[in-house]
Each structure stands twice: as structure tokens, then as C-alpha cells.
Design an enzyme around this catalytic site. Structure first.
Site, short mmCIF file in Angstrom:
data_model
loop_
_atom_site.label_atom_id
_atom_site.label_comp_id
_atom_site.label_asym_id
_atom_site.label_seq_id
_atom_site.Cartn_x
_atom_site.Cartn_y
_atom_site.Cartn_z
N HIS A 142 0.96 -1.17 0.08
CA HIS A 142 0.03 0.06 0.11
C HIS A 142 0.83 1.49 0.15
O HIS A 142 1.95 1.37 0.59
CB HIS A 142 -0.97 0.10 1.34
CG HIS A 142 -1.92 1.41 1.17
ND1 HIS A 142 -2.91 1.41 0.38
CD2 HIS A 142 -1.97 2.42 2.08
CE1 HIS A 142 -3.46 2.54 0.44
NE2 HIS A 142 -2.83 2.98 1.77
N SER A 143 0.56 2.23 -0.85
CA SER A 143 1.19 3.58 -0.98
C SER A 143 2.72 3.09 -1.22
O SER A 143 3.06 2.73 -2.43
CB SER A 143 0.95 4.35 0.16
OG SER A 143 1.38 5.75 0.09
N MET A 144 3.74 3.83 -0.24
CA MET A 144 4.95 3.36 -0.69
C MET A 144 5.29 1.87 -0.76
O MET A 144 6.02 1.42 -1.54
CB MET A 144 5.87 4.19 0.59
CG MET A 144 7.44 3.67 0.38
SD MET A 144 8.18 4.14 1.78
CE MET A 144 8.13 2.71 2.77
N SER A 148 -1.81 -1.20 -4.09
CA SER A 148 -2.66 -0.33 -3.58
C SER A 148 -2.31 1.13 -3.19
O SER A 148 -1.17 1.28 -2.78
CB SER A 148 -3.23 -0.99 -2.08
OG SER A 148 -4.08 -0.25 -1.51
#
Length: 250
Positions: free
Chosen positions: A91-93, A119
Site C-alpha cells: 500500500h502506498s510506498m 494499492s
């Protein structure tokens, strides 16, 4: 605690023949964020989450401020998990880190994850995060804008410093990351995003399609950047569906 145990937190018993699923936390995040997801999936997969240096029980260790270096560290710890199908969820990074780790699996070992779940992040080839002043109050403003952190923690000076140290390191890693063009992944990719995420455009998430030679699909959920927290049941159902039929034979 040995090196592998410091990096990988396991949330399920051994399940012979089951696929393995590894969660990659977001900037400033820790393995514990994924505990609800891991517990929900623990009867179907061998699930674990990464614990990066510089947070929670690894607080005394120096943070890694370069995403490629962090991917090298993660690859070194996960490369032994090749006896059974292995899927990544970031998720994200964590989505970028999972992608770079998958590239290393394919380039170094000739092995592909069975699926990458990306994500809350635009595709690697798209422009990155908006630049944030890592030394001033703008980082705190960014955290508040994205949500996902208990406001009471942000108002506690002692707890805030524990949060800001890894956040600064992770944002530095994001802001200095440069995508290196190369062959698309061979593994299928599922992209997830929040419909009202203030930092991630839907077309940027859809561009993950360019980074795989395999199957691609995309799912948009109600919510902001941390939509995952509001949709544990739906997200774990999606993961289960996409990994259905994956067994030791792959």
C-alpha cells in the site's frame, strides 16, 4: 530475534501447500497495520507483513532512506521463500517497494510472484508524491490530510516524534526514487485505490497496466488514501478471489 524475524512478522501457522502472502507497509507504517488483514486470511494463506527498520520494536535501528536499497534488503530476506507460490500486497510506498522487490525476483532469480497487489499508489512510471518539507510542519500537515493516523497520537509530542522519524525517512525514499525503465513484470497485477484519495489519481493507478505482461485488473473503493482500513472484509475477499486456485504447484 534473528535477522529474518526482525524483517518478517508472521500472522498464521504453517499451512502446507498454501500460497504465501507478504504485506508491504506504507510510509511510516509498520507490520501491525496489516494484522486485521492477516488474521482474516490466515486460514487460507501463510500471511506475513514486513517490519522496516526504525519503527516500533526496531526503533533503535537506522531507517533506510533509499527505496532501492530498501528493496535490496527486502529481496535478501524474501528470496528464500520460493518453495511455494508467493504474492505481494503493498500500500502506498509499499506498492512501489513490492514492485521493485518483484523486479528483483524476476531479474535475479527468474521467478515471478503469483500476483502483485498495488494499492493506493500511482504506477511507478508516473510522477511521484508531491514534495513535502521533511523538516518543518508540512510533513505533519501531509499526515493529517491523508488520514490513517489517530489524531490523539499527532497531538502527543512524545508519540509524534516516534512517528515522524520513520516518516521522514520514508518520504525521503519516495522523493528520491527514480523509476528505471525495463521489461514489464511477468506476474499479474491488481491495482486498488480509494475514490477520494487526495494524492492518487485514478488514471495514475490505472497506469499499473503498463507494468505487467500478465493479467491486469483494477478496483476502486469508497474512501480516501487509507481506504483499506474501512474495507478489510472486501479487500481480503478480493485477495482470496484473485489467489484462488493458487497451490504449491502454482
Amino acid at each position: 530475534m534473528n535477522t529474518a524475524e526482525r524483517w518478517i512478522r508472521r500472522y498464521s501457522p504453517e499451512l502446507p501447500g498454501a500460497a504465501q502472502l507478504v504485506f508491504f507497509p506504507h510510509a511510516g507504517g509498520s507490520a501491525s497495520y496489516y494484522r486485521p488483514f492477516c488474521l482474516a486470511l490466515a486460514d487460507r494463506f501463510e500471511v506475513s507483513a514486513l517490519q522496516y527498520p526504525g519503527r516500533q520494536d526496531r526503533f533503535a535501528e537506522p531507517c533506510v532512506t533509499d527505496l532501492d536499497s530498501l528493496a535490496d534488503h527486502v529481496f535478501a530476506r524474501l528470496r528464500t521463500m520460493t518453495g511455494r507460490p508467493l504474492a505481494f500486497f503493498g500500500h502506498s510506498m509499499g506498492a512501489l517497494l513490492a514492485y521493485e522487490t518483484a523486479r528483483r525476483f524476476e531479474e535475479e532469480l527468474g521467478i515471478s510472484p503469483v500476483r502483485l497487489f498495488a494499492s493506493g499508489r500511482s504506477a511507478p512510471s508516473r510522477p511521484g508524491e508531491t514534495a513535502v518539507d521533511l523538516t518543518g510542519d508540512r510533513l505533519l500537515t501531509e499526515i493529517r490530510a491523508l488520514g490513517g493516523t489517530d489524531p490523539q497520537l499527532l497531538d502527543d509530542e512524545a508519540m509524534l516524534e516516534l512517528l515522524l522519524q520513520p516518516l521522514r525517512a520514508d518520504y525521503q525514499a519516495l522523493q528520491t526514487y527514480r523509476f528505471s525503465p525495463g521489461p514489464p513484470l511477468r506476474c499479474p497485477v491488481t491495482a486498488l485505490s480509494g475514490a477520494s484519495d487526495p494524492r492518487t489519481r485514478e488514471d495514475g493507478v490505472a497506469a499499473w497496466r503498463e507494468h505487467t505482461q500478465g493479467e491486469f485488473d483494477m478496483r476502486v473503493f469508497p474512501g480516501g488514501h487509507f481506504f483499506l482500513s474501512e474495507h478489510v472484509e472486501d479487500v481480503t475477499a478480493l485477495v482470496t478471489e484473485r489467489l484462488s486456485g493458487v497451490s504449491q504447484s502454482g
